[in-house]
Design an enzyme around this catalytic site. Structure first.
Site, PDB file in Angstrom:
ATOM      1  N   HIS A   1      17.125 -94.288  24.221  1.00 55.33           N
ATOM      2  CA  HIS A   1      16.624 -95.327  23.434  1.00 55.33           C
ATOM      3  C   HIS A   1      15.251 -95.660  24.422  1.00 55.33           C
ATOM      4  O   HIS A   1      16.184 -95.738  25.808  1.00 55.33           O
ATOM      5  CB  HIS A   1      18.277 -96.808  23.325  1.00 55.33           C
ATOM      6  CG  HIS A   1      17.801 -97.670  22.859  1.00 55.33           C
ATOM      7  ND1 HIS A   1      17.060 -98.853  23.771  1.00 55.33           N
ATOM      8  CD2 HIS A   1      18.080 -98.193  21.453  1.00 55.33           C
ATOM      9  CE1 HIS A   1      16.861 -99.976  22.807  1.00 55.33           C
ATOM     10  NE2 HIS A   1      17.964 -99.400  21.515  1.00 55.33           N
TER      11      HIS A   1
ATOM     12  N   ASP B   1      24.765 -94.469  29.162  1.00 56.08           N
ATOM     13  CA  ASP B   1      24.108 -95.823  28.080  1.00 56.08           C
ATOM     14  C   ASP B   1      25.588 -95.296  27.087  1.00 56.08           C
ATOM     15  O   ASP B   1      25.230 -94.206  26.393  1.00 56.08           O
ATOM     16  CB  ASP B   1      22.758 -95.573  27.682  1.00 56.08           C
ATOM     17  CG  ASP B   1      22.579 -96.100  26.273  1.00 56.08           C
ATOM     18  OD1 ASP B   1      23.672 -96.857  25.989  1.00 56.08           O
ATOM     19  OD2 ASP B   1      21.409 -96.329  25.817  1.00 56.08           O
TER      20      ASP B   1
ATOM     21  N   GLN C   1      26.389 -96.803  22.233  1.00 59.91           N
ATOM     22  CA  GLN C   1      26.506 -95.986  20.575  1.00 59.91           C
ATOM     23  C   GLN C   1      28.366 -95.676  21.087  1.00 59.91           C
ATOM     24  O   GLN C   1      28.365 -96.125  19.667  1.00 59.91           O
ATOM     25  CB  GLN C   1      25.656 -95.438  20.226  1.00 59.91           C
ATOM     26  CG  GLN C   1      24.584 -96.253  19.548  1.00 59.91           C
ATOM     27  CD  GLN C   1      24.741 -96.898  18.488  1.00 59.91           C
ATOM     28  OE1 GLN C   1      25.211 -97.026  18.346  1.00 59.91           O
ATOM     29  NE2 GLN C   1      23.483 -97.707  18.508  1.00 59.91           N
TER      30      GLN C   1
ATOM     31  N   LYS D   1      27.827-104.413  19.963  1.00 54.30           N
ATOM     32  CA  LYS D   1      28.099-103.310  19.459  1.00 54.30           C
ATOM     33  C   LYS D   1      29.719-102.966  19.084  1.00 54.30           C
ATOM     34  O   LYS D   1      30.198-101.685  18.552  1.00 54.30           O
ATOM     35  CB  LYS D   1      27.501-101.764  19.549  1.00 54.30           C
ATOM     36  CG  LYS D   1      26.166-102.526  19.438  1.00 54.30           C
ATOM     37  CD  LYS D   1      24.701-100.848  19.911  1.00 54.30           C
ATOM     38  CE  LYS D   1      23.699-101.178  20.716  1.00 54.30           C
ATOM     39  NZ  LYS D   1      23.161-101.879  19.101  1.00 54.30           N
TER      40      LYS D   1
ATOM     41  N   CYS E   1      13.929 -98.043  18.263  1.00 48.61           N
ATOM     42  CA  CYS E   1      13.396 -98.901  19.765  1.00 48.61           C
ATOM     43  C   CYS E   1      13.995 -96.534  20.503  1.00 48.61           C
ATOM     44  O   CYS E   1      13.922 -96.792  21.509  1.00 48.61           O
ATOM     45  CB  CYS E   1      14.372 -98.750  20.877  1.00 48.61           C
ATOM     46  SG  CYS E   1      14.698-100.752  20.787  1.00 48.61           S
TER      47      CYS E   1
END
Lengths: 417, 138
Positions: free
Chosen positions: A131, A208, A211, A234, A373
């Protein structure tokens, strides 16, 4: 919507009752089929009520007021921090920093760690599926410090090609920044192997996890990583709150990023001493109610159980995979089911993703269209945009069917046979 | 004015565009994109000695609205003078499309208009630079 008789570890119909927005019809009167969960998920009543509870009962600033509301809100906030620590399996609660989201978490590391420890000629190891939030901050700091970006190649089906890792992971690599799960391809990356090989070279590892956290890929000690970033919204929590986990020794060696109140121990006219962790990296008033709401969100997902959530989402993804592939001209991007979380991005011949999203919306189906993104990834894919359906713990098999019917409708509008 | 974004007029232009392709020697060419959605439009004009658009061609990729509106625009401007195009307003462009666009999709519908306007201004600049009586730039 029923679960069409398919087994799930929890009662999806009952779970949907926990989310007030899900049974509210859209302005046109249609039921909402919310499949844009990769962007943000809907909130359970317990999280919404926690925010109200906070503002109605113990709203005050934290770590400041010598009064009973101040005590109460500080206790609630620190309880939420402990819930995050337990969720991540971190050793110490001081290693949990509250930020505004994944983007801020990564920017914090890029600036506070990168500015102090990166030297000219050092290398940062990234890849094209990241991302922009896990790419652009590194571009900026690398440019400033004279460091170099290198990229792990991708396999043809959109996984990291670890057979080529030794070509790009060298003794000059200072940090590997990698997503645990791609927000477009759905690819779940083998963090364990990457971390072990990076650590063997003396490089740090930043994950990261924006997600991956909602689907239960959360531990910072198994496999062991050095930085771990995610967003509250999220994982069924409020917007405006995120988390950065950092290993204590590294966080202590770093200089502060944002400066101001709360992050200091002593301020003189010309210089200052900084507070202990975690305050050192929490300048100003942090999103207090949102952090407390994140604690309620963690309670909620742990109540259902990550294993059960992941199993349900896998069923949904498998059904989507199966049915989408039967639609003429539809091409799914990314790897097969074995390497993928509950995200399916695709293109449909003759229907641009923006037109697709607009037509799906007419049927009440909310998806995302665009480059999500990830412009370098779309360049790699050779398309300017894709349509993304992403599934959460409350989605049903009937909603997958609704998605497929709506795609067929869009094809008909565009006169595709 | 249709409320259906995807009525036959738009889809016909999307599927069978007018003058999608390139000129051998355009008087001027320009392109632009909407970076957020990736729509891209490239326009080429052949302008005669009376400042009249003799031919207008486009190329590009993107959603139906961005590509159909370029096709519709090409058809509309052939035969028009640069003076007329200087007065051509965004509102008129949106009217040409015969569908009501939401704010989000106006960006798609106005991309080719934006490119055209840039070309008209560039031609004006070129002329100004070439004609000493007008004093050139600033």
């Amino acid at each position: 919507m029923s679960n069409a008789g398919l087994d799930s570890a929890y009662d999806v119909a009952a779970v949907r009752q926990d989310f007030p927005i899900l049974d509210k019809p859209l302005p046109g009167g249609m039921p909402l089929v919310y499949l844009d969960n990769g962007a943000t998920v809907q909130k359970p009543r317990s999280v919404i009520e926690k925010l109200v509870e906070c503002y109605e009962n113990y709203n005050a600033n934290v770590h400041r007021g010598i009064h009973s509301l101040g005590d109460q809100v500080t206790t609630e906030l620190e309880a939420a921090r402990e819930k995050v620590r337990a969720l991540l399996g971190a050793d110490e609660v001081e290693e949990i920093l509250f930020t505004s989201g994944t983007t801020m978490s990564i920017n914090l590391v890029a600036n506070a760690w990168g500015r102090k420890f990166l030297r000219a000629g050092d290398e940062l190891l990234l890849n094209e599926m990241e991302h922009h939030a896990n790419l652009v901050p590194w571009q900026q700091i690398a440019h400033e410090r004279g460091a170099k970006l290198r990229f792990i190649p991708l396999t043809a089906d959109g996984r990291l090609d670890l057979t080529a890792l030794d070509d790009v992971l060298t003794d000059r690599t200072k940090l590997v920044a990698v997503t645990a799960m791609s927000n477009v391809l759905g690819t779940i990356n083998p963090i364990g192997e990457i971390a072990a090989r990076a650590h063997a070279r003396g490089a740090l590892v930043l994950v990261d996890a924006a997600q991956s956290v909602p689907h239960g890929l959360v531990n910072v000690n198994d496999p062991r990583v050095d930085f771990f970033a995610f967003s509250g919204h999220k994982v069924y929590g409020p917007t405006g709150i995120g988390v950065l986990y950092g290993r204590r020794k590294i966080l202590e060696a770093m200089d502060p990023f944002l400066c101001g109140g709360n992050m200091i121990r002593r301020v003189r006219k010309e210089s200052s001493d900084f507070a202990e962790l975690p305050s050192k990296f929490e300048a100003g008033t942090i999103p207090i109610a949102q952090a407390i709401g994140l604690g309620a969100a963690i309670d909620y997902v742990q109540g259902l159980g990550f294993e059960a959530i992941a199993a349900h989402e896998h069923q949904l993804t498998a059904r989507a995979f199966d049915q989408l592939q039967q639609i003429p001209g539809l091409q799914i991007v990314g790897p097969g089911l074995a390497h993928r979380g509950s995200i399916v991005s695709f293109t449909v011949e003759g229907v641009h993703p923006h037109d697709m999203a607009e037509l799906l919306d007419r049927k009440g189906v909310a998806v995302r269209a665009g480059h999500h993104c990830t412009m370098p990834l779309h360049e790699w894919l050779g398309v300017t945009a894709t349509t993304r359906a992403s599934f959460a713990l409350y989605n049903t098999h009937a909603e997958i069917d609704a998605l497929c019917e709506a795609i067929q409708y869009a094809r008909q509008v565009f006169r595709r046979k | 004015m249709s409320d259906d974004l995807y009525d036959d007029y738009i889809l016909d232009h999307y599927e069978s565009p007018y003058h999608r392709g390139h000129l051998e020697q355009p008087t001027i060419a320009h392109e632009d994109d909407n970076p957020l959605c990736g729509d891209r439009v490239h326009l080429e004009l052949l302008v005669d000695e009376h400042d009249r658009i003799k031919e207008a061609w486009f190329d590009g990729h993107g959603c139906a609205i961005s590509q159909a509106s370029a096709s519709i625009l090409m058809k509309d401007i052939e035969g028009k003078t640069l003076d007329e195009l200087r007065d051509f307003q965004a509102k008129q462009m949106l009217d040409l499309l015969k569908v009501r666009l939401t704010a989000a999709r106006q960006k798609c519908g106005l991309l080719s208009f934006k490119v055209l306007k840039t070309m008209v201004y560039t031609l004006d600049e070129r002329k100004g630079a070439m004609s000493p009586t007008q004093g050139g730039r600033g």
